[in-house]
Scaffold this active site. Sequence first.
Site, PDB file in Angstrom:
ATOM      1  N   GLU A 199      45.761  46.890  66.523  1.00 41.02           N
ATOM      2  CA  GLU A 199      46.647  47.538  65.545  1.00 41.02           C
ATOM      3  C   GLU A 199      46.354  47.062  64.116  1.00 41.02           C
ATOM      4  O   GLU A 199      46.401  47.849  63.171  1.00 41.02           O
ATOM      5  CB  GLU A 199      48.109  47.277  65.919  1.00 41.02           C
ATOM      6  CG  GLU A 199      48.508  48.024  67.184  1.00 41.02           C
ATOM      7  CD  GLU A 199      49.902  47.676  67.665  1.00 41.02           C
ATOM      8  OE1 GLU A 199      50.621  48.580  68.089  1.00 41.02           O
ATOM      9  OE2 GLU A 199      50.281  46.488  67.629  1.00 41.02           O
ATOM     10  N   ALA A 243      49.795  40.385  70.472  1.00 39.38           N
ATOM     11  CA  ALA A 243      50.983  39.582  70.168  1.00 39.38           C
ATOM     12  C   ALA A 243      51.084  38.446  71.185  1.00 39.38           C
ATOM     13  O   ALA A 243      50.575  38.552  72.304  1.00 39.38           O
ATOM     14  CB  ALA A 243      52.217  40.460  70.219  1.00 39.38           C
ATOM     15  N   GLU A 285      49.731  46.947  76.207  1.00 40.38           N
ATOM     16  CA  GLU A 285      51.163  46.637  76.267  1.00 40.38           C
ATOM     17  C   GLU A 285      51.866  47.234  77.478  1.00 40.38           C
ATOM     18  O   GLU A 285      52.795  46.652  78.032  1.00 40.38           O
ATOM     19  CB  GLU A 285      51.869  47.109  74.977  1.00 40.38           C
ATOM     20  CG  GLU A 285      51.564  46.265  73.746  1.00 40.38           C
ATOM     21  CD  GLU A 285      50.299  46.685  73.003  1.00 40.38           C
ATOM     22  OE1 GLU A 285      49.500  47.481  73.555  1.00 40.38           O
ATOM     23  OE2 GLU A 285      50.110  46.207  71.864  1.00 40.38           O
ATOM     24  N   GLY A 295      48.206  44.008  69.278  1.00 44.25           N
ATOM     25  CA  GLY A 295      48.386  43.815  67.833  1.00 44.25           C
ATOM     26  C   GLY A 295      47.085  43.534  67.102  1.00 44.25           C
ATOM     27  O   GLY A 295      46.976  43.789  65.899  1.00 44.25           O
TER      28      GLY A 295
HETATM   29  N1  COA Z   1      49.451  35.796  73.967  1.00 41.70           N
HETATM   30  C1  COA Z   1      49.535  34.498  74.244  1.00 41.70           C
HETATM   31  N2  COA Z   1      48.545  33.793  74.798  1.00 41.70           N
HETATM   32  C2  COA Z   1      47.403  34.444  75.066  1.00 41.70           C
HETATM   33  C3  COA Z   1      47.248  35.815  74.792  1.00 41.70           C
HETATM   34  C4  COA Z   1      48.334  36.495  74.204  1.00 41.70           C
HETATM   35  N3  COA Z   1      48.269  37.798  73.865  1.00 41.70           N
HETATM   36  N4  COA Z   1      46.014  36.209  75.184  1.00 41.70           N
HETATM   37  C5  COA Z   1      45.432  35.100  75.676  1.00 41.70           C
HETATM   38  N5  COA Z   1      46.270  34.048  75.603  1.00 41.70           N
HETATM   39  C6  COA Z   1      46.021  32.676  76.039  1.00 41.70           C
HETATM   40  C7  COA Z   1      46.002  32.582  77.567  1.00 41.70           C
HETATM   41  O1  COA Z   1      47.321  32.482  78.096  1.00 41.70           O
HETATM   42  C8  COA Z   1      45.202  31.329  77.749  1.00 41.70           C
HETATM   43  O2  COA Z   1      46.028  30.207  77.466  1.00 41.70           O
HETATM   44  P1  COA Z   1      45.940  28.888  78.419  1.00 41.70           P
HETATM   45  O3  COA Z   1      44.534  28.417  78.244  1.00 41.70           O
HETATM   46  O4  COA Z   1      46.966  27.999  77.807  1.00 41.70           O
HETATM   47  O5  COA Z   1      46.224  29.361  79.793  1.00 41.70           O
HETATM   48  C9  COA Z   1      44.170  31.403  76.628  1.00 41.70           C
HETATM   49  O6  COA Z   1      44.720  32.267  75.656  1.00 41.70           O
HETATM   50  C10 COA Z   1      42.845  31.975  77.072  1.00 41.70           C
HETATM   51  O7  COA Z   1      43.070  33.233  77.712  1.00 41.70           O
HETATM   52  P2  COA Z   1      42.483  33.633  79.147  1.00 41.70           P
HETATM   53  O8  COA Z   1      43.317  34.745  79.680  1.00 41.70           O
HETATM   54  O9  COA Z   1      42.342  32.431  79.984  1.00 41.70           O
HETATM   55  O10 COA Z   1      41.039  34.165  78.714  1.00 41.70           O
HETATM   56  P3  COA Z   1      40.141  35.232  79.471  1.00 41.70           P
HETATM   57  O11 COA Z   1      38.825  35.188  78.785  1.00 41.70           O
HETATM   58  O12 COA Z   1      40.179  35.043  80.940  1.00 41.70           O
HETATM   59  O13 COA Z   1      40.843  36.659  79.186  1.00 41.70           O
HETATM   60  C11 COA Z   1      41.889  38.340  77.792  1.00 41.70           C
HETATM   61  C12 COA Z   1      40.886  37.156  77.878  1.00 41.70           C
HETATM   62  C13 COA Z   1      41.994  38.717  76.319  1.00 41.70           C
HETATM   63  C14 COA Z   1      41.333  39.507  78.604  1.00 41.70           C
HETATM   64  C15 COA Z   1      43.237  37.922  78.380  1.00 41.70           C
HETATM   65  O14 COA Z   1      43.614  36.688  77.770  1.00 41.70           O
HETATM   66  C16 COA Z   1      44.339  38.900  78.133  1.00 41.70           C
HETATM   67  O15 COA Z   1      44.425  39.918  78.817  1.00 41.70           O
HETATM   68  N6  COA Z   1      45.237  38.620  77.149  1.00 41.70           N
HETATM   69  C17 COA Z   1      46.411  39.418  76.896  1.00 41.70           C
HETATM   70  C18 COA Z   1      46.069  40.709  76.190  1.00 41.70           C
HETATM   71  C19 COA Z   1      47.307  41.543  75.943  1.00 41.70           C
HETATM   72  O16 COA Z   1      47.979  41.981  76.854  1.00 41.70           O
HETATM   73  N7  COA Z   1      47.623  41.777  74.652  1.00 41.70           N
HETATM   74  C20 COA Z   1      48.740  42.574  74.250  1.00 41.70           C
HETATM   75  C21 COA Z   1      49.921  41.755  74.004  1.00 41.70           C
HETATM   76  S1  COA Z   1      51.316  42.722  73.514  1.00 41.70           S
END
Ligand code: COA
Length: 259
Positions: free
Chosen positions: A113, A65, A133, A110
């Site tokens: 999910e 999400a 989460e 999500g």
């Molecule tokens: N919601 C909103 N934005 C997200 C996102 C999310 N769930 N996951 C990634 N992004 C965005 C980042 O903020 C970043 O944006 P920016 O370039 O404007 O800063 C962009 O996507 C790239 O992500 P980044 O974290 O830089 O990539 P990465 O390769 O270093 O890491 C992940 C990838 C997936 C490991 C990491 O983005 C992450 O942990 N995301 C969240 C996962 C999460 O907690 N999901 C559950 C949500 S309820």
Amino acid sequence: MDLKYVLFSKEDGIAWIRLNRPDKLNALNHEVFGEIGEAVAKCAADDEVRVVVLTGSDRVFAAGADIEHMSKGQIADAFTLTDASTRTQESLADLPKPTIAAISGYALGGGLELALCCDFRIASENAVVGLPEINLGIIPGGGGTQRLPRLINYSMAAEMIMTGGMVKAERAERLGILNRVVPQDQLETEVKKLAGKLMSKSSIALRAAKTAMRKGLNVSLKDGLQIEQDLFCMLFGTEDQKEGMAAFLEKRKASFKGQ
Ligand code: COA
């Protein structure tokens, strides 16, 4: 369909629903869920669609999400999000056609999910799944706490949900979250191969099998057996049952019509 975050295409009986919000790693908000829901409804209404594939890009299936959006949210906003996700996920899970999640890269929160709502999950070697989460001070809100412990061992689901750790493809396959893991350049081929196999079966028998399994998961064994018996007997009124059995006896390949 006027879609901003989802690409929809149809080829040889397979509908491809491709998440396409690259700058946010396909993060899901109520608009994205709405668009996926529209695409799923189109698949349900189109008889030419025999198998539905949900996928993302090579880097990411979906990173969960939209955290930026959620960070400003109040209780009412959380309801708006979970109403949208539940509607879409239930319509995907209930689709009376086989569904395949083709996962490359991250399938988190999500994203996982949504994949759990599909009948099959085929992933590439770079896939990483998880329900992170808890690290944000919340819990999964799109079915993760319900669907994952129904799919795999409770303790392993608890580990994923309560530590928020990420699980690499090979381990996810061993846990039973993924059906198969294949090299990235073979993901599409593998998905098409599975879809082809499914399309060679009777669509009405596939529908009955899916209904029996899905309904059976939510009722007692006794009630589930009754559901199975009713559907089994119903299939004896179809042309496909006559064709399938005649083909076996005549030592030829069955040609099913879904009738
Ligand atoms: N919601 C909103 N934005 C997200 C996102 C999310 N769930 N996951 C990634 N992004 C965005 C980042 O903020 C970043 O944006 P920016 O370039 O404007 O800063 C962009 O996507 C790239 O992500 P980044 O974290 O830089 O990539 P990465 O390769 O270093 O890491 C992940 C990838 C997936 C490991 C990491 O983005 C992450 O942990 N995301 C969240 C996962 C999460 O907690 N999901 C559950 C949500 S309820």
